[in-house]
Design an enzyme around this catalytic site. Structure first.
Site, short mmCIF file in Angstrom:
data_model
loop_
_atom_site.label_atom_id
_atom_site.label_comp_id
_atom_site.label_asym_id
_atom_site.label_seq_id
_atom_site.Cartn_x
_atom_site.Cartn_y
_atom_site.Cartn_z
N ARG A 1 11.43 -5.86 4.80
CA ARG A 1 11.51 -4.44 4.35
C ARG A 1 12.43 -3.63 5.20
NH1 ARG A 1 5.75 -1.95 5.01
NH2 ARG A 1 5.73 -3.16 7.13
N ARG B 1 -9.64 0.70 9.15
CA ARG B 1 -9.03 -0.77 9.57
C ARG B 1 -10.22 -1.42 10.18
NH1 ARG B 1 -3.55 0.20 8.75
NH2 ARG B 1 -2.31 -1.30 9.75
N LYS C 1 0.73 -1.34 0.02
CA LYS C 1 0.16 -0.01 0.00
C LYS C 1 0.92 1.37 -0.15
CE LYS C 1 -1.96 -1.00 3.76
NZ LYS C 1 -1.20 -2.18 4.15
N ARG D 1 11.70 -1.56 10.92
CA ARG D 1 10.45 -1.11 11.73
C ARG D 1 10.18 -1.94 12.83
NH1 ARG D 1 5.13 0.17 8.08
NH2 ARG D 1 4.09 -1.05 9.62
N ARG E 1 -0.53 -9.01 13.44
CA ARG E 1 -0.69 -7.91 12.56
C ARG E 1 -1.72 -8.58 11.48
NH1 ARG E 1 4.42 -5.22 10.61
NH2 ARG E 1 3.03 -3.98 9.18
P1 AP5 Z 1 4.82 -1.63 1.69
O1 AP5 Z 1 4.56 -0.96 0.61
O2 AP5 Z 1 5.77 -1.23 2.92
O3 AP5 Z 1 3.49 -2.40 2.28
P2 AP5 Z 1 2.36 -1.67 3.26
O4 AP5 Z 1 1.18 -2.47 2.43
O5 AP5 Z 1 2.58 -0.50 3.11
O6 AP5 Z 1 2.67 -2.37 4.53
P3 AP5 Z 1 2.41 -2.01 6.03
O7 AP5 Z 1 3.04 -3.10 6.83
O8 AP5 Z 1 2.90 -0.56 6.21
O9 AP5 Z 1 1.21 -1.86 6.21
P4 AP5 Z 1 0.44 -1.86 7.57
O10 AP5 Z 1 -1.18 -1.71 7.09
O11 AP5 Z 1 0.56 -3.18 8.54
O12 AP5 Z 1 0.98 -0.87 8.51
P5 AP5 Z 1 0.73 0.39 8.87
O13 AP5 Z 1 1.78 1.51 8.79
O14 AP5 Z 1 -0.63 1.05 8.12
O15 AP5 Z 1 5.63 -3.10 1.18
C1 AP5 Z 1 6.38 -3.86 1.95
C2 AP5 Z 1 7.70 -4.39 1.72
O16 AP5 Z 1 7.34 -5.03 0.21
C3 AP5 Z 1 8.55 -3.32 1.30
O17 AP5 Z 1 9.81 -3.77 1.74
C4 AP5 Z 1 8.57 -3.07 -0.22
O18 AP5 Z 1 9.85 -2.84 -0.69
C5 AP5 Z 1 8.09 -4.40 -0.68
N1 AP5 Z 1 7.17 -4.44 -1.77
C6 AP5 Z 1 6.30 -3.55 -2.33
N2 AP5 Z 1 5.77 -4.05 -3.40
C7 AP5 Z 1 6.30 -5.16 -3.83
C8 AP5 Z 1 6.27 -5.87 -4.88
N3 AP5 Z 1 5.25 -5.55 -6.23
N4 AP5 Z 1 7.02 -7.07 -4.91
C9 AP5 Z 1 8.04 -7.24 -4.25
N5 AP5 Z 1 8.06 -6.68 -3.22
C10 AP5 Z 1 7.39 -5.61 -2.73
O19 AP5 Z 1 -0.03 0.33 10.50
C11 AP5 Z 1 1.24 -0.10 11.35
C12 AP5 Z 1 0.47 -0.02 12.73
O20 AP5 Z 1 -0.08 1.25 13.02
C13 AP5 Z 1 -0.85 -0.95 12.92
O21 AP5 Z 1 -0.30 -2.22 12.96
C14 AP5 Z 1 -1.78 -0.52 13.87
O22 AP5 Z 1 -0.98 -0.58 15.11
C15 AP5 Z 1 -1.44 1.08 13.63
N6 AP5 Z 1 -2.29 1.86 12.78
C16 AP5 Z 1 -2.30 2.17 11.40
N7 AP5 Z 1 -3.42 2.81 10.97
C17 AP5 Z 1 -4.13 2.31 11.79
C18 AP5 Z 1 -5.72 2.53 11.87
N8 AP5 Z 1 -6.15 3.13 11.05
N9 AP5 Z 1 -6.26 2.13 13.00
C19 AP5 Z 1 -5.95 1.40 14.17
N10 AP5 Z 1 -4.41 1.30 13.96
C20 AP5 Z 1 -3.68 1.80 13.16
#
Ligand code: AP5
Length: 220
Positions: free
Chosen positions: A127, A88, A15, A160, A171
């Site tokens: 990552r 979420r 994402k 991270r 997660r």
């Molecule tokens: P990346 O693009 O970083 O993936 P992502 O989908 O953004 O993954 P996240 O882990 O950041 O999502 P998340 O939803 O768990 O975390 P968030 O920060 O929202 O890609 C991942 C890896 O793959 C990278 O290394 C990239 O290089 C590689 N890659 C990308 N595309 C690729 C491809 N096509 N092929 C191969 N490799 C590829 O949330 C973190 C925490 O914050 C949550 O656990 C929660 O505690 C809190 N939080 C955030 N939002 C909320 C909410 N709305 N409500 C409650 N808690 C929340």
């Protein structure tokens, strides 16, 4: 182009990677609740202090804390945005609808990036994120030119704190239980498109731009 969009997908689905690419092209604001919360933690704000323990444990941060960091930005009158990591759960989705409907600016489209479960763990644990500019690399799939060094700014790459294998299982479980049901929520409203995220990043970007561009507000 402009529009109001949501990007859905499991942790590690890509994402953040894709949001940066398509927001630049579409000219809309990238709003990642994960990034907003990590910034709040880094700066030691009241929201960050409340969020830290939940994030380190791989649990959802309480809704009211997330609303406080996100709606401060959305209520600024942003017209074009792409939400990454929000909503979420159903309470968050309903609150978003309520606020956008009240402003007469409903969502234009929701796109889910679909990646098979067996590929998510490796994407997350491999990552590496730049400490300085936040650019995202991967030790295998998006290798930096120099190991441990950001291609964009030369900053140090780090893992991270919630990307350790022991937190990732939690997660993914939270995602399946609380976030995946939003696919049906948005499909029922006629807003959902799905993009195959198990491919080269450029191919995914092309499909996302097509799916979002079709629903942009340009020319309406
Ligand atoms: P990346 O693009 O970083 O993936 P992502 O989908 O953004 O993954 P996240 O882990 O950041 O999502 P998340 O939803 O768990 O975390 P968030 O920060 O929202 O890609 C991942 C890896 O793959 C990278 O290394 C990239 O290089 C590689 N890659 C990308 N595309 C690729 C491809 N096509 N092929 C191969 N490799 C590829 O949330 C973190 C925490 O914050 C949550 O656990 C929660 O505690 C809190 N939080 C955030 N939002 C909320 C909410 N709305 N409500 C409650 N808690 C929340």
């Amino acid at each position: 182009m402009s529009g109001r969009f949501v990007l859905l997908g499991a942790p590690g689905a890509g994402k953040g990677t894709q949001a940066k690419r398509v927001c630049t092209r579409l000219g809309v604001e990238h709003l990642s609740t994960g990034d907003l919360l990590r910034h709040a933690v880094r700066t030691g704000s009241p929201a960050g202090k409340k969020a830290k323990g939940y994030m380190d444990a791989g649990k959802l941060v309480p809704d009211e804390v997330v609303f406080s960091v996100l709606f401060e930005r959305l209520d600024d009158g942003l017209d074009g945005f792409l939400l990454d990591g929000f909503p979420r759960n159903r309470v968050q989705a309903e609150e978003l609808d309520r606020r956008l409907d009240a402003a007469g600016t409903p969502l234009d489209a929701v796109v889910d990036i679909d990646v098979p479960d067996e590929h998510l763990l490796g994407r997350i644990t491999g990552r590496r994120v730049c400490k300085v500019c936040g650019n995202v690399h991967h030790v295998e799939f998006m290798r930096p030119r120099v190991e441990g060094v950001c291609d964009v700014c030369g900053g140090e790459l780090q893992q991270r704190s919630d990307d350790r294998a022991e937190v990732v299982g939690q997660r993914l479980a939270v995602y399946r239980e609380q976030t995946a049901p939003l696919q049906a929520y948005y499909a029922d409203r006629g807003l959902l498109a799905t993009v195959d995220g198990d491919r080269d990043a450029d191919a995914i970007t092309d499909d996302l731009l097509a799916a979002l561009g079709e629903h942009s507000t340009e020319g309406r």
